[in-house]
Scaffold this motif. Structure first.
Motif, PDB file in Angstrom:
ATOM      1  N   GLY B  50       0.893  -1.316  -0.090  1.00  0.00           N
ATOM      2  CA  GLY B  50       0.253   0.094  -0.033  1.00  0.00           C
ATOM      3  C   GLY B  50       0.873   1.201   0.020  1.00  0.00           C
ATOM      4  O   GLY B  50       0.413   2.297   0.347  1.00  0.00           O
ATOM      5  N   ALA B  71      -1.756   1.701   4.066  1.00  0.00           N
ATOM      6  CA  ALA B  71      -0.714   0.909   4.463  1.00  0.00           C
ATOM      7  C   ALA B  71      -0.996   0.264   5.864  1.00  0.00           C
ATOM      8  O   ALA B  71      -0.754  -0.841   5.996  1.00  0.00           O
ATOM      9  CB  ALA B  71       0.512   1.401   4.074  1.00  0.00           C
ATOM     10  N   ALA B  72      -1.319   1.260   6.664  1.00  0.00           N
ATOM     11  CA  ALA B  72      -1.399   0.770   7.932  1.00  0.00           C
ATOM     12  C   ALA B  72      -2.594  -0.098   8.111  1.00  0.00           C
ATOM     13  O   ALA B  72      -2.356  -0.985   9.135  1.00  0.00           O
ATOM     14  CB  ALA B  72      -1.851   2.324   8.732  1.00  0.00           C
ATOM     15  N   ALA B  75      -1.129  -3.371   7.088  1.00  0.00           N
ATOM     16  CA  ALA B  75      -0.344  -4.123   8.416  1.00  0.00           C
ATOM     17  C   ALA B  75      -1.114  -4.800   9.409  1.00  0.00           C
ATOM     18  O   ALA B  75      -0.756  -5.811   9.688  1.00  0.00           O
ATOM     19  CB  ALA B  75       0.415  -3.083   8.873  1.00  0.00           C
ATOM     20  N   HIS B  81       6.010  -6.022   6.125  1.00  0.00           N
ATOM     21  CA  HIS B  81       6.955  -5.654   4.930  1.00  0.00           C
ATOM     22  C   HIS B  81       8.296  -5.085   5.415  1.00  0.00           C
ATOM     23  O   HIS B  81       8.363  -4.540   6.317  1.00  0.00           O
ATOM     24  CB  HIS B  81       6.174  -4.354   4.361  1.00  0.00           C
ATOM     25  CG  HIS B  81       7.170  -4.148   2.887  1.00  0.00           C
ATOM     26  ND1 HIS B  81       6.474  -3.070   1.905  1.00  0.00           N
ATOM     27  CD2 HIS B  81       8.269  -4.285   2.343  1.00  0.00           C
ATOM     28  CE1 HIS B  81       7.544  -2.949   1.061  1.00  0.00           C
ATOM     29  NE2 HIS B  81       8.181  -3.757   1.453  1.00  0.00           N
ATOM     30  N   GLY B 101       8.345  -1.335  15.717  1.00  0.00           N
ATOM     31  CA  GLY B 101       7.550  -2.399  14.971  1.00  0.00           C
ATOM     32  C   GLY B 101       6.114  -2.650  15.499  1.00  0.00           C
ATOM     33  O   GLY B 101       5.385  -3.397  14.713  1.00  0.00           O
ATOM     34  N   PHE B 104       1.503  -0.108  16.809  1.00  0.00           N
ATOM     35  CA  PHE B 104      -0.151   0.068  17.119  1.00  0.00           C
ATOM     36  C   PHE B 104      -0.578  -1.228  18.016  1.00  0.00           C
ATOM     37  O   PHE B 104      -1.737  -1.518  17.823  1.00  0.00           O
ATOM     38  CB  PHE B 104      -0.768  -0.364  15.544  1.00  0.00           C
ATOM     39  CG  PHE B 104      -0.543  -1.572  15.016  1.00  0.00           C
ATOM     40  CD1 PHE B 104      -1.538  -2.368  14.727  1.00  0.00           C
ATOM     41  CD2 PHE B 104       0.763  -1.576  14.170  1.00  0.00           C
ATOM     42  CE1 PHE B 104      -1.350  -3.661  14.184  1.00  0.00           C
ATOM     43  CE2 PHE B 104       1.003  -2.792  13.324  1.00  0.00           C
ATOM     44  CZ  PHE B 104      -0.079  -3.752  13.423  1.00  0.00           C
ATOM     45  N   LEU B 105       0.233  -2.024  18.597  1.00  0.00           N
ATOM     46  CA  LEU B 105      -0.282  -3.166  19.215  1.00  0.00           C
ATOM     47  C   LEU B 105      -0.293  -2.678  20.603  1.00  0.00           C
ATOM     48  O   LEU B 105       0.238  -1.938  21.049  1.00  0.00           O
ATOM     49  CB  LEU B 105       0.816  -4.214  19.216  1.00  0.00           C
ATOM     50  CG  LEU B 105       0.903  -5.133  18.098  1.00  0.00           C
ATOM     51  CD1 LEU B 105       1.940  -6.293  18.511  1.00  0.00           C
ATOM     52  CD2 LEU B 105      -0.442  -5.529  17.560  1.00  0.00           C
ATOM     53  N   ALA B 148       9.674  -6.271  11.657  1.00  0.00           N
ATOM     54  CA  ALA B 148       8.272  -6.502  10.776  1.00  0.00           C
ATOM     55  C   ALA B 148       7.528  -7.877  11.617  1.00  0.00           C
ATOM     56  O   ALA B 148       6.304  -7.518  11.783  1.00  0.00           O
ATOM     57  CB  ALA B 148       8.838  -6.745   9.502  1.00  0.00           C
TER      58      ALA B 148
END
Lengths: 303, 234
Positions: B50, B71-72, B75, B81, B101, B104-105, B148
């Motif tokens: 993306g 893109a987010a 993912a 990636h 990396g 967002f978790l 990644a």
């Protein structure tokens, strides 16, 4: 954070210290230093996403004018909040248009925004135009120290926000964006959203600081409230103190305002030349600011 | 999870790079995309993750089109990636790079991811406090892959991991991809090092001028006369 607590305590008891005839001057300078440090902290919040803003003078001015205009109708505290909200609304509009821009291009766009805002305030009737406008003191002047403690509160809020953001998930997202936007995207960071959140927080705090500033000076003119000088101060302080930290802009702001005031008293005319030279030396010899210098002297690595 | 790319066209400004690129990747599979510089391998990865918007064609994950997703978002759906040239954050520590990396978790999942990644790359665990920029080339590549993995992808796309590495280190890095495959992920490996890639891959696509010219099981391709002549210099 311990340092911030000590400073806060000091700020709270400063009015009670026996300073004699120096007291009004000390309080006035301290109040200004608190507001500028708050502005610097707010600027740094956005800088953490790699965006260099020249619009923070304008957010400061937007907050100042909004609070000043709203105070007679709403009262002091709601008016200050309104200032923060209007500044944030301004950043939202600006952000939608510009947050996809990088580095220099973003900086130029924010510079244009700040010029547009100044021209608007200059030409609009209700702002008093180039003559400026008189601002009522906070709480109708009932508490002589009201403005001072408002400045302490705003600074506290800026420190707290800056600290909480640096401890939150957002800080990783911001650091990733700052260092490589394309990588951040494939690592799953919603880049534009994170930037927008940073922009909103940052401008709202700048607006709050501006509101208290207006109630301190009791007079606003577009040349002062929207001056480019203020936007530059907002970025010089974090660079001097240490970028992307809470301590940096906080200590940097207090020291720089203190230094500037001291030079003005000692040297008088032309003190800005010395001030400028000192800044250049600081940037040459402390490339990572005061915070970077201290952590290196302690042998630690600045994270 | 299955990744399907069909008839993809893409490019930059007016220069078309992909002319009907198609490929498939399943779970637990290591597939290599091979070809010379400029054949369109990196562009394919960028379109899948993306970073660029394709001109035409389709990219599907388990049958669901990815068109229009950021893109987010991709993912978060499970696409990892590892960009070309590693793109590490050199002034941050190994652990900080890894944590970035997983930006967002949630906190708990991040700790879990960290343990998983350290288990896969014990060397990174030993160097967790070291600045990423001071790692050796091979370690940097492992860090880029580890970073990644922190987002817990189900499909991992790796762009030129052997670039700039000694043959021995290149072999080591590609061997780690086989271990990642063994964890059940699908691995899409983009490489110029054809000989080495064919050793670790299950299947491979040979790409020329933006489309697949040859595809098949890796062992068969290694025996193929055209591949030997053009890429293996045999």
């Amino acid at each position: 954070m311990i340092l911030a607590g000590v400073l806060l305590l000091f700020a709270l008891i400063l009015p009670a210290l026996p300073l004699g005839s120096w007291q009004p001057f000390a309080l006035d300078t301290a109040q200004f230093a608190f507001l500028l440090s708050g502005l610097a902290l707010s600027w740094d919040l956005l800088a953490r996403t790699g965006q260099l803003s020249l619009a923070h003078g304008a957010f400061f001015g937007l907050g100042a004018y909004t609070a000043a205009l709203a105070a007679p109708a709403l009262g002091t505290l709601p008016a200050l909040l309104a200032g923060g909200v209007v500044a944030a609304a301004g950043s939202f509009l600006l952000g939608l248009a510009t947050l996809r821009l990088h580095g220099m291009y973003f900086a130029i766009a924010t510079l244009a925004f700040s010029e547009v805002m100044r021209t608007f305030v200059l030409k609009a009737g209700f702002t008093g135009g180039s003559i400026g406008m008189i601002v009522a003191p906070p709480f109708d002047g009932r508490f002589p120290l009201g403005g001072y403690y408002l400045a302490v509160t705003v600074l506290g809020l800026c420190v707290l926000t800056s600290y909480l953001v640096s401890r939150s998930r957002l800080s990783y997202a911001m650091a990733a964006i700052r260092q490589g936007e394309a990588v951040a995207r494939v690592l799953g960071v919603p880049v534009v959203r994170v930037k927008l959140v940073a922009f909103l927080l940052s401008s709202a705090l700048a607006g709050l600081a501006g509101g208290v500033y207006g109630m301190k000076t009791l007079f606003l003119s577009p040349y002062d409230a929207f001056s480019l000088g203020r936007a530059v101060e907002a970025l010089v302080i974090p660079i001097f103190g240490g970028l992307y930290t809470t301590t940096g802009p906080l200590v940097g702001g207090l020291l720089l305002v203190g230094l500037e005031t001291w030079l003005r008293l000692r040297i008088g005319e032309g003190y800005l030349v010395v001030y400028g030279v000192l800044l250049i030396l600081a940037i040459l010899f402390l490339p990572r600011g005061l915070v970077g210098w201290f952590s290196r002297r302690r042998g630690g690595r600045h994270a | 999870m299955k990744l399907t790319v069909s008839d993809l066209t893409a490019g930059y400004a007016k220069a078309q790079v992909l002319f009907g690129m198609s490929l498939e990747l399943g779970q637990g599979e290591l597939v290599a995309v091979l070809g010379a510089n400029g054949a369109g391998k990196t562009t394919t990865l960028r379109a899948i993750s993306g970073l660029i918007r394709p001109w035409g064609g389709e990219i599907r994950l388990d049958g669901q089109s990815l068109a229009g997703l950021s893109a987010a978002r991709r993912a978060a759906l499970g696409l990892g990636h590892v960009p070309e040239g590693r793109q590490l954050f050199p002034l941050m520590s190994v652990e900080e790079n890894l944590l970035l990396g997983a930006a967002f978790l949630a906190w708990e999942r991040r700790q879990e991811s960290l343990e998983f990644t350290y288990a896969l790359f014990p060397r990174l665990s030993e160097r967790r406090g070291q600045l990423a920029g001071t790692l050796s080339g091979g370690e940097q590549q492992m860090l880029a892959i580890g970073r990644a993995l922190m987002g817990r992808p189900r499909i991992l796309m790796v762009d030129e991991p052997s670039l700039g590495l000694s043959p021995k280190l290149a072999e080591e890095v590609l061997a780690t991809l086989a271990r990642i495959k063994a964890e059940g992920m699908g691995v899409l490996l983009v490489e110029q090092n054809v000989a080495l890639s064919l050793e670790v891959a299950d299947r491979a696509y040979v790409v020329e001028h933006g489309k697949v010219v040859l595809a098949g099981p890796a062992q068969e391709l290694a025996q193929d006369e055209r591949v030997q002549k053009a890429y293996l210099a045999l």
